[in-house]
Design a protein around this motif. Structure first.
Motif, PDB file in Angstrom:
ATOM      1  N   MET A   1       8.970  15.301   1.916  1.00  0.00           N
ATOM      2  CA  MET A   1       7.899  16.229   1.545  1.00  0.00           C
ATOM      3  C   MET A   1       6.785  15.536   0.766  1.00  0.00           C
ATOM      4  N   HIS A   2       7.027  14.287   0.325  1.00  0.00           N
ATOM      5  CA  HIS A   2       6.044  13.571  -0.469  1.00  0.00           C
ATOM      6  C   HIS A   2       5.384  12.493   0.385  1.00  0.00           C
ATOM      7  N   ALA A   3       4.074  12.396   0.258  1.00  0.00           N
ATOM      8  CA  ALA A   3       3.320  11.421   1.044  1.00  0.00           C
ATOM      9  C   ALA A   3       3.236  10.078   0.311  1.00  0.00           C
ATOM     10  N   HIS A   4       2.235   9.270   0.669  1.00  0.00           N
ATOM     11  CA  HIS A   4       1.988   7.966   0.055  1.00  0.00           C
ATOM     12  C   HIS A   4       3.126   6.992   0.340  1.00  0.00           C
ATOM     13  N   GLN A   5       3.551   6.946   1.580  1.00  0.00           N
ATOM     14  CA  GLN A   5       4.517   5.955   2.003  1.00  0.00           C
ATOM     15  C   GLN A   5       3.843   5.005   2.987  1.00  0.00           C
ATOM     16  N   ARG A   6       4.347   3.785   3.034  1.00  0.00           N
ATOM     17  CA  ARG A   6       3.821   2.816   3.986  1.00  0.00           C
ATOM     18  C   ARG A   6       4.331   3.144   5.387  1.00  0.00           C
ATOM     19  N   PRO A   7       3.556   2.759   6.429  1.00  0.00           N
ATOM     20  CA  PRO A   7       4.068   2.918   7.796  1.00  0.00           C
ATOM     21  C   PRO A   7       5.389   2.170   7.963  1.00  0.00           C
ATOM     22  N   LYS A   8       6.377   2.862   8.516  1.00  0.00           N
ATOM     23  CA  LYS A   8       7.694   2.245   8.631  1.00  0.00           C
ATOM     24  C   LYS A   8       8.515   2.968   9.686  1.00  0.00           C
ATOM     25  N   LEU A   9       9.634   2.359  10.049  1.00  0.00           N
ATOM     26  CA  LEU A   9      10.606   2.938  10.976  1.00  0.00           C
ATOM     27  C   LEU A   9      11.983   2.752  10.366  1.00  0.00           C
ATOM     28  N   GLU A  10      12.690   3.878  10.171  1.00  0.00           N
ATOM     29  CA  GLU A  10      14.032   3.832   9.604  1.00  0.00           C
ATOM     30  C   GLU A  10      14.962   4.684  10.450  1.00  0.00           C
ATOM     31  N   ARG A  11      16.251   4.377  10.346  1.00  0.00           N
ATOM     32  CA  ARG A  11      17.262   5.115  11.109  1.00  0.00           C
ATOM     33  C   ARG A  11      18.286   5.700  10.160  1.00  0.00           C
ATOM     34  N   TYR A  12      18.546   6.996  10.356  1.00  0.00           N
ATOM     35  CA  TYR A  12      19.575   7.702   9.608  1.00  0.00           C
ATOM     36  C   TYR A  12      20.545   8.293  10.623  1.00  0.00           C
ATOM     37  N   ASP A  13      21.669   7.625  10.820  1.00  0.00           N
ATOM     38  CA  ASP A  13      22.638   8.011  11.866  1.00  0.00           C
ATOM     39  C   ASP A  13      21.940   8.019  13.217  1.00  0.00           C
ATOM     40  N   ASP A  14      21.826   9.196  13.858  1.00  0.00           N
ATOM     41  CA  ASP A  14      21.176   9.242  15.163  1.00  0.00           C
ATOM     42  C   ASP A  14      19.750   9.783  15.073  1.00  0.00           C
ATOM     43  N   VAL A  15      19.168   9.816  13.893  1.00  0.00           N
ATOM     44  CA  VAL A  15      17.801  10.291  13.693  1.00  0.00           C
ATOM     45  C   VAL A  15      16.933   9.122  13.251  1.00  0.00           C
ATOM     46  N   HIS A  16      15.810   8.956  13.929  1.00  0.00           N
ATOM     47  CA  HIS A  16      14.840   7.923  13.559  1.00  0.00           C
ATOM     48  C   HIS A  16      13.687   8.562  12.790  1.00  0.00           C
ATOM     49  N   PHE A  17      13.306   7.912  11.706  1.00  0.00           N
ATOM     50  CA  PHE A  17      12.242   8.413  10.836  1.00  0.00           C
ATOM     51  C   PHE A  17      11.065   7.445  10.899  1.00  0.00           C
ATOM     52  N   VAL A  18       9.908   7.957  11.326  1.00  0.00           N
ATOM     53  CA  VAL A  18       8.719   7.126  11.520  1.00  0.00           C
ATOM     54  C   VAL A  18       7.600   7.659  10.625  1.00  0.00           C
ATOM     55  N   VAL A  19       6.921   6.747   9.922  1.00  0.00           N
ATOM     56  CA  VAL A  19       5.770   7.099   9.089  1.00  0.00           C
ATOM     57  C   VAL A  19       4.556   6.349   9.606  1.00  0.00           C
ATOM     58  N   MET A  20       3.442   7.081   9.812  1.00  0.00           N
ATOM     59  CA  MET A  20       2.189   6.481  10.266  1.00  0.00           C
ATOM     60  C   MET A  20       1.047   6.998   9.412  1.00  0.00           C
ATOM     61  N   LYS A  21       0.075   6.137   9.169  1.00  0.00           N
ATOM     62  CA  LYS A  21      -1.128   6.520   8.445  1.00  0.00           C
ATOM     63  C   LYS A  21      -2.176   7.028   9.424  1.00  0.00           C
ATOM     64  N   THR A  22      -2.815   8.141   9.057  1.00  0.00           N
ATOM     65  CA  THR A  22      -3.958   8.635   9.832  1.00  0.00           C
ATOM     66  C   THR A  22      -5.236   8.344   9.050  1.00  0.00           C
ATOM     67  N   VAL A  23      -6.326   8.166   9.763  1.00  0.00           N
ATOM     68  CA  VAL A  23      -7.595   7.834   9.110  1.00  0.00           C
ATOM     69  C   VAL A  23      -8.706   8.713   9.671  1.00  0.00           C
ATOM     70  N   GLY A  24      -9.722   8.898   8.858  1.00  0.00           N
ATOM     71  CA  GLY A  24     -10.928   9.614   9.259  1.00  0.00           C
ATOM     72  C   GLY A  24     -12.114   9.040   8.518  1.00  0.00           C
ATOM     73  N   TYR A  25     -13.279   9.051   9.151  1.00  0.00           N
ATOM     74  CA  TYR A  25     -14.503   8.527   8.545  1.00  0.00           C
ATOM     75  C   TYR A  25     -15.420   9.709   8.316  1.00  0.00           C
ATOM     76  N   VAL A  26     -15.508  10.153   7.074  1.00  0.00           N
ATOM     77  CA  VAL A  26     -16.192  11.409   6.767  1.00  0.00           C
ATOM     78  C   VAL A  26     -17.243  11.174   5.694  1.00  0.00           C
ATOM     79  N   SER A  27     -18.214  12.073   5.651  1.00  0.00           N
ATOM     80  CA  SER A  27     -19.259  12.019   4.627  1.00  0.00           C
ATOM     81  C   SER A  27     -18.695  12.536   3.316  1.00  0.00           C
ATOM     82  N   SER A  28     -19.080  11.875   2.227  1.00  0.00           N
ATOM     83  CA  SER A  28     -18.579  12.255   0.914  1.00  0.00           C
ATOM     84  C   SER A  28     -19.669  12.046  -0.115  1.00  0.00           C
ATOM     85  N   GLY A  29     -19.817  12.996  -1.027  1.00  0.00           N
ATOM     86  CA  GLY A  29     -20.778  12.853  -2.105  1.00  0.00           C
ATOM     87  C   GLY A  29     -22.144  13.366  -1.728  1.00  0.00           C
ATOM     88  N   PRO A  30     -23.040  13.500  -2.724  1.00  0.00           N
ATOM     89  CA  PRO A  30     -24.376  14.032  -2.467  1.00  0.00           C
ATOM     90  C   PRO A  30     -25.223  13.118  -1.606  1.00  0.00           C
TER      91      PRO A  30
END
Length: 262
Positions: A1-30
């Protein structure tokens, strides 16, 4: 439930857990400056299910699901097909952001080498910070993608698709790494131009100061009010002093113009 993890691939028994970073280029500030914003997508891939947890406003997965539902043959490959579709979507986002950053780098380069005098140092440093942010998202995903192609739960056809995604990621990573090589000489050229412009300003100030020193010095001599100063009692003394001042200032001006100081 908590973010801020590095992209990775882990295995827990027969379940694979994958983390990926998404990016966006957006306008910010005045000022409307564009910045790289990152989020995360976490995938839990089991034998017959896929659960995704998304953090951030980027990397929406609704279109991915609709595309998969329109392609039953592809979806028949199971969770691995969903995993490939999500990774392909994420890497496509990297490509779009990398191209947008490249456009900004081209604009900065054109502004730096334009004849107009502009201060682009703040924008260059901001772009370097955004490149670092993008590099942190793109670079670490190469290892997990490479490991996915060796997992037994991934069918051979999906492995080919994942290798294609890995190729796209490699091109984006090399592209992002080259941005530092582009921005460093641009920054050095800009700082050199600023130094040259400052030197020109200092030469102009020094030249005009030297010119104005002539009438100041002559006026200082004749302003000492000594009793025995024959020139002050001469009929043509005042016109002569003005002529000397004018000729000296004109000679200095011509000399400075000839040497490029004015």
């Amino acid at each position: 439930m908590h973010a801020h993890q590095r992209p990775k691939l882990e295995r827990y028994d027969d379940v694979h857990f994958v983390v990926m970073k998404t990016v966006g280029y957006v306008s910010s500030g005045p000022g409307g400056a564009e910045v790289v914003e990152t989020g995360e997508i976490m995938l839990f891939c089991g034998p017959d299910f896929v659960v995704t947890v998304r953090h951030g406003a980027h990397g929406a997965l609704g279109p991915v699901r609709r595309d998969l539902e329109k392609d039953p043959a592809r979806l028949a490959h199971g969770p691995a097909a969903v995993l490939h579709a999500v990774t392909d979507r994420v890497v496509d986002g990297y490509v779009g952001v990398a191209d947008a950053v490249m456009e900004d780098i081209d604009e900065v380069e054109e502004a730096v080498f334009s004849p107009e005098r502009t201060d682009e140092s703040r924008r260059i440093y901001r772009l370097k910070r955004e490149v670092i942010q993008l590099k942190r998202a793109v670079g670490p995903l190469a290892g997990p993608l490479r490991n996915l192609t060796g997992r037994r739960f991934v069918p051979a056809e999906i492995k080919e698709y994942l290798r294609d995604v890995e190729d796209h990621l490699t091109r984006v990573r090399e592209q992002v790494e080259s941005y530092d090589e582009l921005l460093n000489p641009i920054l050095q050229a800009h700082m050199t131009q600023v130094t040259v412009a400052d030197n020109k300003d200092m030469r102009k100030i020094s030249a005009w100061g030297a010119i104005f020193m002539v009438p100041t010095a002559i006026a200082g001599v004749y302003g000492m009010n000594f009793d025995h100063m024959p020139e002050t009692r001469w009929q043509y003394g005042y016109p002569m002093i003005l002529s000397v001042i004018s000729l000296a200032c004109f000679a200095l001006y011509r000399g400075f113009r000839r040497n490029g100081w004015l």
